[in-house]
Design a protein around this motif. Structure first.
Motif, PDB file in Angstrom:
ATOM      1  N   ASP A   1     -16.353 -17.329  26.950  1.00 42.10           N
ATOM      2  CA  ASP A   1     -15.497 -16.531  26.179  1.00 42.10           C
ATOM      3  C   ASP A   1     -14.151 -16.620  27.059  1.00 42.10           C
ATOM      4  OD1 ASP A   1     -16.949 -16.207  24.012  1.00 42.10           O
ATOM      5  OD2 ASP A   1     -17.016 -13.833  24.052  1.00 42.10           O
TER       6      ASP A   1
ATOM      7  N   HIS B   1     -20.869 -11.516  27.676  1.00 42.13           N
ATOM      8  CA  HIS B   1     -21.066 -11.065  26.559  1.00 42.13           C
ATOM      9  C   HIS B   1     -20.929  -9.936  25.874  1.00 42.13           C
ATOM     10  CE1 HIS B   1     -22.277 -12.635  22.548  1.00 42.13           C
ATOM     11  NE2 HIS B   1     -23.428 -12.189  22.505  1.00 42.13           N
TER      12      HIS B   1
ATOM     13  N   ASP C   1     -15.669 -13.647  29.821  1.00 46.35           N
ATOM     14  CA  ASP C   1     -14.980 -12.954  28.938  1.00 46.35           C
ATOM     15  C   ASP C   1     -13.550 -12.305  28.989  1.00 46.35           C
ATOM     16  OD1 ASP C   1     -17.497 -12.174  26.740  1.00 46.35           O
ATOM     17  OD2 ASP C   1     -18.051 -11.950  28.969  1.00 46.35           O
TER      18      ASP C   1
ATOM     19  N   HIS D   1     -19.509  -7.280  27.588  1.00 48.78           N
ATOM     20  CA  HIS D   1     -18.256  -6.618  28.209  1.00 48.78           C
ATOM     21  C   HIS D   1     -18.482  -5.271  29.001  1.00 48.78           C
ATOM     22  CE1 HIS D   1     -15.355  -9.124  25.617  1.00 48.78           C
ATOM     23  NE2 HIS D   1     -16.253  -9.633  25.552  1.00 48.78           N
TER      24      HIS D   1
ATOM     25  N   HIS E   1     -17.425 -16.738  21.298  1.00 48.69           N
ATOM     26  CA  HIS E   1     -15.868 -17.086  20.834  1.00 48.69           C
ATOM     27  C   HIS E   1     -15.350 -18.385  20.985  1.00 48.69           C
ATOM     28  CE1 HIS E   1     -14.791 -12.829  19.789  1.00 48.69           C
ATOM     29  NE2 HIS E   1     -15.855 -12.706  20.458  1.00 48.69           N
TER      30      HIS E   1
ATOM     31  N   HIS F   1     -11.193 -13.868  27.282  1.00 47.03           N
ATOM     32  CA  HIS F   1     -10.425 -13.392  25.950  1.00 47.03           C
ATOM     33  C   HIS F   1      -8.918 -13.545  25.957  1.00 47.03           C
ATOM     34  CE1 HIS F   1     -14.044 -12.771  23.712  1.00 47.03           C
ATOM     35  NE2 HIS F   1     -14.489 -12.152  24.768  1.00 47.03           N
TER      36      HIS F   1
ATOM     37  N   HIS G   1     -23.820 -17.591  29.247  1.00 44.59           N
ATOM     38  CA  HIS G   1     -22.975 -16.341  28.464  1.00 44.59           C
ATOM     39  C   HIS G   1     -23.783 -15.166  28.046  1.00 44.59           C
ATOM     40  CE1 HIS G   1     -19.464 -14.784  26.890  1.00 44.59           C
ATOM     41  NE2 HIS G   1     -20.152 -14.610  25.448  1.00 44.59           N
TER      42      HIS G   1
HETATM   43 ZN    ZN Z   1     -16.855 -11.987  24.859  1.00 45.46          ZN
END
Ligand code: ZN
Length: 242
Positions: free
Chosen positions: A36, A149, A8, A151, A63, A10, A115
Motif C-alpha cells: 500500500d 493493512h 501503508d 493501519h 490499494h 499511502h 500485507h
Molecule cells: Zn492500507
C-alpha cells in the motif's frame, strides 16, 4: 541483520521521508515495505520511487492492486475509490511496472512478511483480533509474520499451548519458542488515534522488536491533498490519526 519495516505509506511523502531518515539514522541493514505505497495521498509517484530505491524487499497491498486493476474496487469506500482513479493518471510506466512486479508474501531468514494475512494473502482479510489470527499461525514460516493493512499496530503471540494472547508492549524480545503476528501500523495514514508515522525495527539475530513513531510536518501533506483535488476528509483524518 537489522531490518527496518514500513507499511501503508499511502502516497504520504512527508511521512515516508521522515521514516526513511529515522531508519537510516538507526543504521538498519535493509528496509522492508509491506505494501500500500499508493492510494489516499497526494504523492504516489515520488513514494513509489523512494520505496523502489530504498527497500530491498517490497510487497503489493490491496490499494496497489486496485490501481493496477487486479481487484474490484466495489467494496472500497468513496474516498479510496476516488483516490484510486486519481492515482492511476499520476504514475509513470516505470512505477506501474514496479508495482506489478511485487509479490504478495515472502519469507526472509526466520520470519514471514505479507500485507494482509498469511493464510490467504489474495483475499485481503484483516487480522484484528485473536479469532482472526488463529489459523493464520499455521501459515507462518519462522518465528513471526509482519503484516500491515489495518493501519493499527497489534502484537498477537501464540504460546506453546496454542493459546493466542495480545501483547500490550510494542518493544520486546520475541520468544523463539513462540510465534507472533505483528501489525506494524501505518506510515502515511495511522488509524490508532496516534497521528505520528509508525514503523518498526526487527533484529533477526537477537529477536528484538521495536515499534517506533515519528512526527512529521503533516500540514504540507494536507495542503497538497486539498490542492490536488483529493477529498478533504483524507487531509482531516491525518490530524486525528483515524
Ligand atoms: Zn492500507
Amino acid at each position: 541483520m537489522r531490518y527496518g519495516i514500513i507499511s501503508d505509506i499511502h502516497a504520504n511523502l512527508e511521512a515516508l521521508e521522515t521514516v526513511i531518515d529515522a531508519l537510516q539514522e538507526a543504521k538498519v541493514d535493509e528496509i522492508i515495505c509491506l505494501g500500500d505505497v499508493v492510494g489516499y495521498g497526494p504523492d504516489p509517484e515520488k513514494c513509489v520511487e523512494l520505496v523502489r530505491q530504498n527497500c530491498k524487499y517490497s510487497l503489493a497491498g490491496n490499494h496497489d492492486h486496485a490501481l493496477l486493476g487486479l481487484i474490484d474496487t466495489r467494496f472500497f469506500n468513496q474516498f479510496a475509490k476516488k483516490s484510486v482513479e486519481w492515482t492511476k493518471v499520476q504514475l509513470s510506466k516505470k512505477s506501474t511496472e514496479y508495482l506489478h512486479s511485487l509479490p504478495l508474501i515472502e519469507k526472509i531468514e526466520n520470519f514471514t512478511i505479507v500485507h494482509a494475512s498469511p493464510s490467504r494473502p489474495e483475499t485481503w482479510n484483516y487480522i484484528l483480533s485473536i479469532d482472526d489470527a488463529a489459523d493464520n499461525f499455521t501459515y507462518i514460516q519462522g518465528v513471526c509474520c509482519f503484516v500491515g493493512h489495518s493501519h493499527v499496530p497489534i502484537i498477537l503471540e501464540k504460546n506453546n499451548d496454542n493459546k493466542v494472547v495480545i501483547k500490550r508492549n510494542y518493544n520486546l524480545e520475541l520468544d523463539q519458542e513462540k510465534q507472533y503476528i505483528i501489525n506494524i501500523g501505518s506510515v502515511g495514514q495511522p488509524r490508532d488515534l496516534d497521528p505520528r508515522a509508525a514503523y518498526a525495527i526487527f533484529d533477526s539475530e537477537t529477536y528484538r522488536f521495536d515499534l517506533a513513531r515519528a512526527r512529521y510536518d503533516m500540514s504540507i501533506t494536507q495542503k497538497k491533498i486539498i490542492e490536488r483535488g483529493l477529498p478533504a476528509y483524507l487531509a482531516e483524518r491525518l490530524s486525528s490519526g483515524q
